[in-house]
Design an enzyme around this catalytic site. Structure first.
Site, PDB file in Angstrom:
ATOM      1  N   PRO A   1      29.883   3.764-124.222  1.00 61.91           N
ATOM      2  CA  PRO A   1      31.197   3.866-124.840  1.00 61.91           C
ATOM      3  C   PRO A   1      31.565   5.292-125.184  1.00 61.91           C
ATOM      4  CG  PRO A   1      29.588   2.857-126.322  1.00 61.91           C
ATOM      5  CD  PRO A   1      28.847   3.420-125.179  1.00 61.91           C
ATOM      6  N   GLU A   2      32.792   5.618-124.899  1.00 65.16           N
ATOM      7  CA  GLU A   2      33.346   6.891-125.335  1.00 65.16           C
ATOM      8  C   GLU A   2      34.270   6.594-126.511  1.00 65.16           C
ATOM      9  OE1 GLU A   2      34.790   9.299-122.062  1.00 65.16           O
ATOM     10  OE2 GLU A   2      33.602   8.150-120.651  1.00 65.16           O
TER      11      GLU A   2
ATOM     12  N   HIS B   1      17.505  -8.221-125.385  1.00 66.41           N
ATOM     13  CA  HIS B   1      17.906  -6.898-125.863  1.00 66.41           C
ATOM     14  C   HIS B   1      18.687  -6.958-127.171  1.00 66.41           C
ATOM     15  CE1 HIS B   1      16.328  -5.270-122.206  1.00 66.41           C
ATOM     16  NE2 HIS B   1      17.109  -6.042-121.479  1.00 66.41           N
TER      17      HIS B   1
ATOM     18  N   ARG C   1      19.491  -0.452-122.673  1.00 65.65           N
ATOM     19  CA  ARG C   1      18.815   0.827-122.376  1.00 65.65           C
ATOM     20  C   ARG C   1      18.237   1.507-123.615  1.00 65.65           C
ATOM     21  NH1 ARG C   1      22.522   4.134-118.217  1.00 65.65           N
ATOM     22  NH2 ARG C   1      20.636   5.367-118.067  1.00 65.65           N
TER      23      ARG C   1
END
Length: 294
Positions: free
Chosen positions: A2-3, A105, A124
């Site tokens: 995300p930006e 996750h 990740r």
DNA sequence: AAGAACTCCTGTTGGC
DNA sequence: TGCCAACAGGAGTTCT
């Protein structure tokens, strides 16, 4: 992943369930993400009421009644899933396999006093969480070196020219540098440069004229950084892979990309008939039109 | 000391 | 179909 626009979308999605609620139970399922969790992480949150949920750059800032701030960064693949009792009731046996795969996750589960459950999922594990004293938040090492917020008045052509004027690096690298402008990432840098008709390969120093004044390119760039971020926030961010806002809503700004992910396709700038190229800068893809971006 | 390269981790995709 | 390399929205750390 995300930006700034995606983090802002997440912030808006979480605000309603978090603010004024208390952390009733916090389940931390592993000792670390990118970095170790803070000491006694779950205990320090449990029972705390949330005063406000803010954003700085790509960080979410959860202000707690007791004077601490929970700082969260989503890295590349971090996401929050909100669930409420009764909602999404699934029939026994249905989607069990998919649910199990995702749970692998799910690293933190926040159970709130309003019965909402917020799960942090991050395949990740480039995301991280930290706790800071609200009184010294600005000087916390994660905050201290951040550049200006791109949507604030602080990002002006004069500021950008001053910070880039002495730089030898590329325009692309300068814009990704969080110490200069905080919150831009690979997608929105590519898109802003295209809108401003500037090549990512150009030198950052060219944003400054010999007189020290911002170049016309610098003025266009500042304007287009703001416009692309505003448009993206308006669209609820970009949904790539399976990213989505906490309530499950999909952003749709990805349909408005003019260059990102469009290698080999035609340039969408009016009157330009160039072809979008992909090059690698600093190990990351830059998409641009060699014809209209100079 | 600036700038570039390397690193963390897992999942997906595209080419053969 | 299977296998494997390339690539992915970030950014701190380590090199040159």
């Amino acid at each position: 992943m995300p930006e700034l626009p995606e983090v802002e979308t997440v912030r808006r999605g979480l605000e309603g369930v978090l603010v004024d609620a208390r952390f009733e139970r916090v389940e931390q399922r592993r000792p670390d993400l990118r970095f170790p969790f803070p000491e006694r992480f779950a205990q320090r949150l449990t029972g705390q009421r949330i005063v406000s949920l803010a954003r700085r750059a790509k960080y979410l800032l959860v202000h707690l009644e007791g004077g601490e701030v929970l700082i969260m960064h989503l890295g590349m693949s971090g996401r929050f899933i909100i669930s409420r009792p009764g909602a999404n009731a699934q029939k026994p046996g249905e989607f069990l396999h998919e649910a199990g795969d995702q749970e692998r996750h799910d690293h933190v589960v926040f159970v709130m006093s309003n019965r909402a459950t917020i799960t942090y999922n991050d395949a990740r594990r480039f995301g991280f969480m930290a706790l800071a004293d609200a009184r010294t938040l600005e000087s916390h090492k994660l905050m201290a070196n951040l550049g200006v917020e791109p949507l604030s008045e602080d990002l002006s052509p004069e500021y950008l020219a001053a910070r880039c004027g002495c730089k030898k690096t590329s325009l692309k690298a300068a814009l990704l540098d969080q110490r200069i402008v905080a919150g831009l990432g690979n997608i929105y840098v590519c898109e802003a440069l295209h809108r401003a008709r500037l090549s990512p390969r150009g030198s950052a120093g060219k944003l400054t004229l010999r007189s020290g004044e911002p170049s016309t390119g610098a003025r266009r760039l500042v304007e287009q950084i703001k416009s692309v971020l505003e448009d993206a926030i308006e669209a609820g961010g970009s949904t790539l892979k399976d990213y989505h806002a906490p309530e499950g809503d999909l952003g749709y700004f990805q349909h408005s990309f003019a260059v990102y992910g469009r290698e080999g396709l035609e340039c969408l700038a009016p009157g330009c008939e160039g072809t979008i190229r992909r090059i690698v800068q600093g190990g990351r893809s830059s998409f641009y039109c060699p014809r209209c971006q100079r």
